[in-house]
Design a protein around this motif. Structure first.
Motif, short mmCIF file in Angstrom:
data_model
loop_
_atom_site.label_atom_id
_atom_site.label_comp_id
_atom_site.label_asym_id
_atom_site.label_seq_id
_atom_site.Cartn_x
_atom_site.Cartn_y
_atom_site.Cartn_z
N GLU A 132 18.11 3.87 -54.45
CA GLU A 132 17.73 4.39 -55.67
C GLU A 132 16.30 4.93 -55.73
N VAL A 133 15.47 4.48 -54.96
CA VAL A 133 14.03 4.93 -54.84
C VAL A 133 14.08 6.43 -54.22
N ILE A 134 14.90 6.56 -53.22
CA ILE A 134 14.90 7.83 -52.40
C ILE A 134 15.63 9.02 -53.55
N LYS A 135 16.66 8.43 -54.11
CA LYS A 135 17.42 9.35 -55.06
C LYS A 135 16.58 9.86 -56.25
N SER A 136 15.46 9.01 -56.52
CA SER A 136 14.56 9.25 -57.84
C SER A 136 13.68 10.16 -57.33
N LEU A 137 13.36 10.81 -56.08
CA LEU A 137 12.19 11.50 -55.67
C LEU A 137 12.52 12.88 -55.75
N ASP A 138 12.08 13.74 -56.32
CA ASP A 138 12.36 15.00 -56.47
C ASP A 138 12.06 16.06 -55.32
N LYS A 148 14.15 2.89 -38.72
CA LYS A 148 15.12 4.23 -38.54
C LYS A 148 16.56 4.08 -39.00
N ASN A 149 16.85 2.77 -38.88
CA ASN A 149 18.32 2.39 -39.23
C ASN A 149 18.50 2.39 -40.64
N LEU A 150 17.29 1.94 -41.57
CA LEU A 150 17.55 1.92 -42.77
C LEU A 150 17.39 3.77 -43.35
N ALA A 151 16.40 4.11 -42.59
CA ALA A 151 16.64 5.51 -43.10
C ALA A 151 17.84 6.37 -42.92
N GLU A 152 18.59 6.05 -41.79
CA GLU A 152 19.69 6.65 -41.42
C GLU A 152 20.82 6.49 -42.53
N TYR A 153 20.94 4.95 -42.96
CA TYR A 153 21.74 4.44 -43.91
C TYR A 153 21.64 5.10 -45.47
N VAL A 154 20.32 5.32 -45.45
CA VAL A 154 19.67 5.87 -46.87
C VAL A 154 19.87 7.52 -46.99
N SER A 155 19.98 8.01 -45.75
CA SER A 155 20.11 9.29 -45.70
C SER A 155 21.74 9.68 -46.11
N LYS A 156 22.44 8.82 -45.30
CA LYS A 156 23.99 8.96 -45.67
C LYS A 156 24.59 8.91 -47.04
N LEU A 162 15.81 12.18 -44.14
CA LEU A 162 14.97 11.30 -44.04
C LEU A 162 14.19 11.45 -42.55
N ILE A 163 13.31 11.85 -42.50
CA ILE A 163 12.28 12.05 -41.19
C ILE A 163 11.59 10.63 -40.84
N PRO A 164 12.24 9.96 -39.93
CA PRO A 164 11.61 8.55 -39.60
C PRO A 164 10.21 8.48 -39.01
N ILE A 165 9.46 7.70 -39.31
CA ILE A 165 8.08 7.70 -39.05
C ILE A 165 7.74 6.09 -38.77
N ALA A 300 9.19 0.63 -61.12
CA ALA A 300 9.49 1.52 -62.16
C ALA A 300 10.88 1.99 -61.97
N VAL A 301 11.28 2.41 -60.86
CA VAL A 301 12.47 2.85 -60.25
C VAL A 301 13.56 1.81 -60.74
#
Ligand code: 13P
Ligand code: SF4
Length: 301
Positions: A132-138, A148-156, A162-165, A300-301
């Motif tokens: 939801e947080v990532i969807k909310s970003l413009d 990195k695993n969470l990044a991959e999951y959310v990207s899918k 999502l560029i992992p740092i 807020a999201v």
């Protein structure tokens, strides 16, 4: 009086509230006013208007979040050495370097980060609300860390980049789960539903019927019709799952999936922190103010 009774007496005298993460030892969970995931506990602490002290039985970044969100309360971490290795994998320098390389990309950070890093990001997320947080970003390209695993999951789930740092941040405990172990368990318990944490590898997520944070798994186990579950997250959660679901069966997807840092909180350490009011977690206000902004944008999201 045994140690548990002494802790309960002290807790009353000192107007303390005891919070325990879902991965804590059973005896610590049994002592807690609230058991929950990484961030719902901090919110609980804020709702406890009469409490003057928060004893946060978990790891460093969770107690820091509680201190950031409850600046007027004393937050104690029973063992100061309980530190999340994944949170240590991201540094402020790394964030600054990535921001220079992708100046237009917002920075979203998993709450499993240190306060100084939270102070550098645009918004925080937990594994319960990351999609939801990532969807909310413009924006379609987002810097995301440290998992990195969470990044991959959310990207899918969102279709965003999502560029992992850092490049390869991970949880050493969730890394231990392997799909082969699930295959064997499935042979023994063919009707079992597989639920895993998004910190697991993509191979583990592929064999799962359900992917969710610790709190979401607890809810899923209660609400879904299945009687047996194979669980891909830290073993401490089984205590809560078994208590809340009498008659259902839970099998850990790998018996050795133990977060050693989560287990550093013992009854002795909890008692000792409470009696001496020691191991106070403090976040300097300049850092806390910025980090609070990142957490509040998430809420807020
Ligand atoms: P949850 O927010 O799902 O409780 O996860 C925190 C954590 O540290 C998982 O390893
Ligand atoms: Fe950190 Fe992993 Fe332990 Fe969670 S289980 S606190 S992510 S090391």
């Amino acid at each position: 009086m045994d140690l548990s009774d002494k802790i309960l007496k002290l807790k009353k005298e000192k107007k303390a509230v005891i919070l325990a993460h879902n991965y804590q030892r059973p005896e610590i969970q049994d002592m807690a006013d609230y058991i929950g995931d990484s961030i719902e506990l901090s919110r609980k602490a804020a709702e406890e208007k009469d409490a003057e002290m928060i004893v946060f039985s978990a790891v460093d970044f969770m107690a820091e979040s509680a201190a950031i969100l409850n600046p007027e309360k004393k937050v104690l971490l029973p063992c100061l050495g309980a530190r999340c290795p994944m949170a240590q994998m991201l540094t402020v320098d790394e964030i600054k370097r990535a921001k220079k390389q992708y100046p237009k990309a917002p920075v979203a950070l998993y709450v499993n980060t240190l306060a100084v890093c939270k102070a550098q990001c645009d918004i925080c997320c937990t594994s319960a609300n990351a999609v939801e947080v990532i969807k909310s970003l413009d924006a379609d390209t987002i810097l995301f860390g440290p998992d990195k695993n969470l990044a991959e999951y959310v990207s899918k789930k969102t279709g965003k980049t999502l560029i992992p740092i850092p490049e390869n941040g991970f949880c050493p405990t969730h890394l231990l789960f392997q799909p082969e172990d699930v295959t064997v368990l499935k042979m023994q318990h063919p009707d079992a539903t597989v639920m895993v944490h998004p910190e697991c590898s993509s191979e583990m997520r592929q064999v799962a019927d359900y992917v969710g944070s610790t709190s979401k798994m607890c809810r899923y186990a209660k609400e879904c019709g299945a009687k047996s579950f194979i669980v891909g997250t830290e073993e401490g959660i089984l205590h809560r799952l078994l208590r809340e679901n009498p008659g259902k069966n839970f099998y850990l997807a790998y018996e050795g999936a133990i977060c050693p840092n989560m287990k550093l909180t013992t009854l002795e350490r909890l008692y000792s922190a409470l009696i001496d009011e020691k191991n106070v977690v403090k976040v300097p206000e300049a850092v806390a103010k910025k980090a609070r902004g990142s957490l509040e944008r998430m809420f807020a999201v």
